[in-house]
Design a protein around this motif. Structure first.
Motif: not given
Ligand SMILES: [Zn+2]
Length: 366
Positions: A348-366
């Motif tokens: 569920d890409v949209a949910a992943v994006q919404a949750m990522r924003e709160v939990l991981l902020g703008t931290a880079a994935l790689s």
């Protein structure tokens, strides 16, 4: 919140505390609440002066350098920067004026220094749930007890608002003599200047509950006559390494920069927020490796989706409800991380994006 004393920044204990508050701020903002976030920089304080003395550097240089390390680390870890990061050294006239008001209103007295008179604040000890005996024990452990008697403190619990400086410390003029402020009054004055006489949430590491926050509360409420100074006090747990509290004196600090050599910023951030904010926990490299594997899976999912150019969909309702319920429940980030894992599993890409924003902020994935 109480930010860094900039003399030895950048270890996991710091990162854990500041990321927890970052998740809290982002969670409020994602829900539409406007947040004003102030993080104090304690650049006038004993440990900073001691370190500057030991290393033979100017305290201002040391404070500047370490504040930069802190901001650099947190930027890489994708924080939502505080709206204001006041520095004690810019706030001295206000601190002097607050100390003067405390003296005029009978909450402070001057002997060899200017002290807050804890006997004028009957609630002293209420925030930390400590008895007088327990408070005295803690002060003794931290070597903050000081001298009691004529010409000094009236009572061992009284604390310094203003004192004379040592020859190699900065000194500012004041009606109490040239000198510098005590630690607690610095934070009260900065919090009240930028947030007003009463604030919603005040936080920091758990080691600050007593004596720092207990004292902040006493002098702030004595200054304004308003209670409570803060609606909620939020304290983060301690990070251990190899079974012992991570600390400068034990020499077992794991630095953010060290961890970032082994894993992307989002992985470190995920690993840290996988722990409950109020718990003590043990930093383990294997945990960081596991977090990095998950972040890689998530990165691939998002990259595939970007290539597929599918129309945007709304995030799954059940997933988002679980995620929001987790964070609303005393900021249960481990449960929120499980919701993020479920969203990745379900693609569920949209949910992943919404949750990522709160939990991981703008931290880079790689
Ligand atoms: Zn503070």
């Amino acid at each position: 919140m109480c930010g860094v004393t900039p003399y030895d920044s950048g270890h996991m204990g710091h990162a854990f505390t500041f990321l927890m508050f970052d998740v809290l701020v982002r969670f409020f903002e994602a829900g539409g609440t406007r947040v004003k976030y102030v993080q104090n920089v304690t650049d006038v304080d004993d440990p900073l002066f001691e370190r500057a003395r030991r290393d033979g550097v100017d305290w201002r240089e040391l404070a500047d350098r370490e504040t930069k390390v802190h901001v650099r680390d947190m930027t890489v870890l994708g924080w939502r920067p505080p709206d204001k990061m006041p520095r004690v050294s810019d706030e001295i006239p206000r601190i002097v004026s607050a100390a003067t008001r405390l003296q005029t209103s009978g909450h402070a007295y001057k002997t060899d220094a200017l002290y807050f008179d804890t006997s004028t604040y009957p609630e002293f000890g209420r925030l930390s749930h400590r008895s007088r005996r327990s408070m005295l024990r803690k002060l003794r452990e931290e070597e903050l007890l000081g001298t009691v008697g004529p010409g000094a403190k009236h009572d061992a619990l009284d604390f310094t608002l203003w004192r004379g400086s040592r020859p190699d410390e900065p000194a500012w003029p004041s009606k109490f003599g040239a000198g510098r402020p005590g630690w607690h009054i610095e934070c009260s004055v900065m919090a009240m200047r930028y947030l007003g006489p009463q604030i919603d949430i005040h936080g920091g590491g758990r080691d600050l509950v007593f004596s720092h926050h207990e004292s902040e509360r006493a002098q702030s409420e004595s200054l304004t006559g308003k209670s409570p100074f803060s609606q909620a006090w939020v304290h983060t747990g301690m990070v251990r390494y190899q079974g012992r509290k991570m600390s400068k004196s034990l020499g077992n600090l794991v630095k953010v920069s060290q961890a970032l050599q082994r894993a992307p910023a989002a992985a470190l951030r995920l690993y840290l927020v996988s722990h409950r904010y109020r718990s003590d926990w043990n930093f383990e490299w294997a945990g960081l490796t596991r977090a990095a594997r998950f972040i890689e899976r998530m990165r691939k999912l998002l990259a595939d989706e970007a290539r597929a150019k599918r129309p945007k969909r709304a995030p799954g309702r059940a997933l988002m409800a679980e995620f929001n319920a987790a964070l609303a429940d005393d900021l249960d980030t481990p449960r929120a991380v499980r919701a993020l894992r479920a969203a990745v599993r379900q693609k569920d890409v949209a949910a992943v994006q919404a949750m990522r924003e709160v939990l991981l902020g703008t931290a880079a994935l790689s």
